[in-house]
Scaffold this active site. Structure first.
Site, PDB file in Angstrom:
ATOM      1  N   ASN A 151       0.866  -1.179   0.000  1.00  0.00           N
ATOM      2  CA  ASN A 151       0.000   0.000   0.000  1.00  0.00           C
ATOM      3  C   ASN A 151       0.902   1.229   0.000  1.00  0.00           C
ATOM      4  O   ASN A 151       1.455   1.593   1.038  1.00  0.00           O
ATOM      5  CB  ASN A 151      -0.894  -0.040   1.249  1.00  0.00           C
ATOM      6  N   LYS A 191       0.134   4.326  -0.479  1.00  0.00           N
ATOM      7  CA  LYS A 191      -0.495   5.547   0.025  1.00  0.00           C
ATOM      8  C   LYS A 191      -0.159   6.743  -0.895  1.00  0.00           C
ATOM      9  O   LYS A 191      -0.038   6.554  -2.101  1.00  0.00           O
ATOM     10  CB  LYS A 191      -0.081   5.790   1.484  1.00  0.00           C
ATOM     11  N   HIS A 198      -9.824   1.432   4.283  1.00  0.00           N
ATOM     12  CA  HIS A 198      -8.607   1.599   5.092  1.00  0.00           C
ATOM     13  C   HIS A 198      -8.896   2.590   6.228  1.00  0.00           C
ATOM     14  O   HIS A 198      -9.667   3.539   6.040  1.00  0.00           O
ATOM     15  CB  HIS A 198      -7.473   2.114   4.201  1.00  0.00           C
ATOM     16  N   GLU A 230      -7.299   5.009   7.346  1.00  0.00           N
ATOM     17  CA  GLU A 230      -7.039   6.408   7.006  1.00  0.00           C
ATOM     18  C   GLU A 230      -8.215   6.995   6.243  1.00  0.00           C
ATOM     19  O   GLU A 230      -8.553   8.174   6.392  1.00  0.00           O
ATOM     20  CB  GLU A 230      -5.732   6.507   6.189  1.00  0.00           C
ATOM     21  N   GLU A 239      -6.044  -4.656  10.395  1.00  0.00           N
ATOM     22  CA  GLU A 239      -5.047  -3.609  10.614  1.00  0.00           C
ATOM     23  C   GLU A 239      -5.400  -2.811  11.872  1.00  0.00           C
ATOM     24  O   GLU A 239      -6.192  -1.853  11.797  1.00  0.00           O
ATOM     25  CB  GLU A 239      -5.008  -2.645   9.422  1.00  0.00           C
ATOM     26  N   GLY A 245       2.006   2.296  10.940  1.00  0.00           N
ATOM     27  CA  GLY A 245       3.070   3.302  10.900  1.00  0.00           C
ATOM     28  C   GLY A 245       3.702   3.610  12.248  1.00  0.00           C
ATOM     29  O   GLY A 245       4.441   4.589  12.371  1.00  0.00           O
ATOM     30  N   SER A 294       2.779  -2.008  10.532  1.00  0.00           N
ATOM     31  CA  SER A 294       4.200  -2.090  10.900  1.00  0.00           C
ATOM     32  C   SER A 294       4.849  -3.427  10.565  1.00  0.00           C
ATOM     33  O   SER A 294       5.738  -3.893  11.277  1.00  0.00           O
ATOM     34  CB  SER A 294       4.389  -1.752  12.385  1.00  0.00           C
TER      35      SER A 294
HETATM   36  P1  PGA Z   1       2.358   0.341   7.702  1.00  0.00           P
HETATM   37  O1  PGA Z   1       0.959   0.615   6.989  1.00  0.00           O
HETATM   38  O2  PGA Z   1       2.904  -0.950   7.166  1.00  0.00           O
HETATM   39  O3  PGA Z   1       3.218   1.537   7.322  1.00  0.00           O
HETATM   40  O4  PGA Z   1       2.114   0.274   9.171  1.00  0.00           O
HETATM   41  C1  PGA Z   1       0.070  -0.424   6.732  1.00  0.00           C
HETATM   42  C2  PGA Z   1      -1.190   0.106   6.098  1.00  0.00           C
HETATM   43  O5  PGA Z   1      -1.595   1.234   6.444  1.00  0.00           O
HETATM   44  O6  PGA Z   1      -1.819  -0.560   5.266  1.00  0.00           O
END
Ligand code: PGA
Length: 250
Positions: free
Chosen positions: A8, A10, A94, A96, A164, A170, A208
């Protein structure tokens, strides 16, 4: 085997980034089963990435689609548009998008249906907040997200769920691998018992994931793969994670 490791990206990337990423990835990946891998770049770059990765069948997908097929909806893209570009999947719901763009489970449900109508595999993201986790509400929150997102989409021909935890994205923090395993088991039970007509293909973990923790996650029976943000921006690290997956699971 369906999609197992999905990048992903982003709001990152450029044409130059796509070239460099592909070079680094192909230099370091030592498997040949590309079709278990997926990349979700910014939608503007789907076409460009496809032309760069013509020699290997890594699946390309989008990070979001609109809940409608057409209409006066400035700035949106539809499932049929990404399908025309050759996308196999779309990430949907997601955290976000839930937080920054106020997506509700009901909107997410409509997006799942749009994806399915266009033979795009939806990757439905669910996850609990830090507070919900600390108050031992993880299972209840996830069950509710699943039920609300799927109750009007109960005949999806294919579905991937990504667990998630919002606090793990993150942050460098993850739940213990055994905890993730039991959450995934619960997710599979809920979908299979309440939505028997849905073709649940796999449950991925996201939050992460990196080269260092990959093997401890992929050793878990109910972890079918991963949705990877930050670590997927480095073509070399994504390849190394895929190599770990291949050693353990393929
Ligand atoms: P990350 O993000 O691996 O940077 O924690 C995962 C995601 O948001 O799908």
């Amino acid at each position: 085997m369906s999609l197992c490791l999905v990048a992903n990206w982003k709001l990152n990337g450029s044409k130059e980034f796509n070239h460099q990423w592909a070079l680094e990835f192909l230099r370091n990946f030592n498997g040949n089963n590309f079709s278990i891998l997926g990349i979700a770049p910014a939608s503007l770059y789907i076409d460009h990435l496809k032309t760069i990765l013509t020699d290997c069948d890594i699946e390309i997908g989008s990070q979001n689609i609109d809940l409608e097929e057409t209409g006066a909806r400035t700035g949106e893209i539809s499932a049929s548009m990404i399908k025309e570009l050759g996308c196999a999947f779309s990430i949907i719901g997601h955290s976000e998008r839930r937080m920054l763009f106020h997506e509700t489970n009901q909107m997410i449900c409509q997006k799942l249906i749009q994806a399915d109508n266009n033979s795009v595999i939806p990757i439905l993201c669910i996850g609990e907040s830090a507070e919900e986790n600390q108050s031992n509400n993880t299972f209840n929150v996830l069950e509710q997200q699943i039920i609300e997102a799927l109750e009007n989409a109960n005949e999806l021909s294919a579905l991937i769920i990504a667990y998630e935890p919002v606090w793990a994205i993150g942050s460098g923090k993850t739940p213990k691998p055994e905890e993730i395993n039991s959450v995934h088991e619960m997710i599979k039970d809920v979908v299979q018992s309440r939505f028997p007509k849905i073709g649940l293909e796999s449950v991925l973990y996201g939050g992460s994931v990196n080269f260092k923790n990959a093997s401890s996650l992929f050793e878990q029976k109910n972890v079918d793969g991963a949705l990877i943000g930050g670590a997927s921006l480095d073509g070399r690290e994504f390849a190394l994670i895929a190599n770990v997956f291949n050693e353990l699971r393929v």
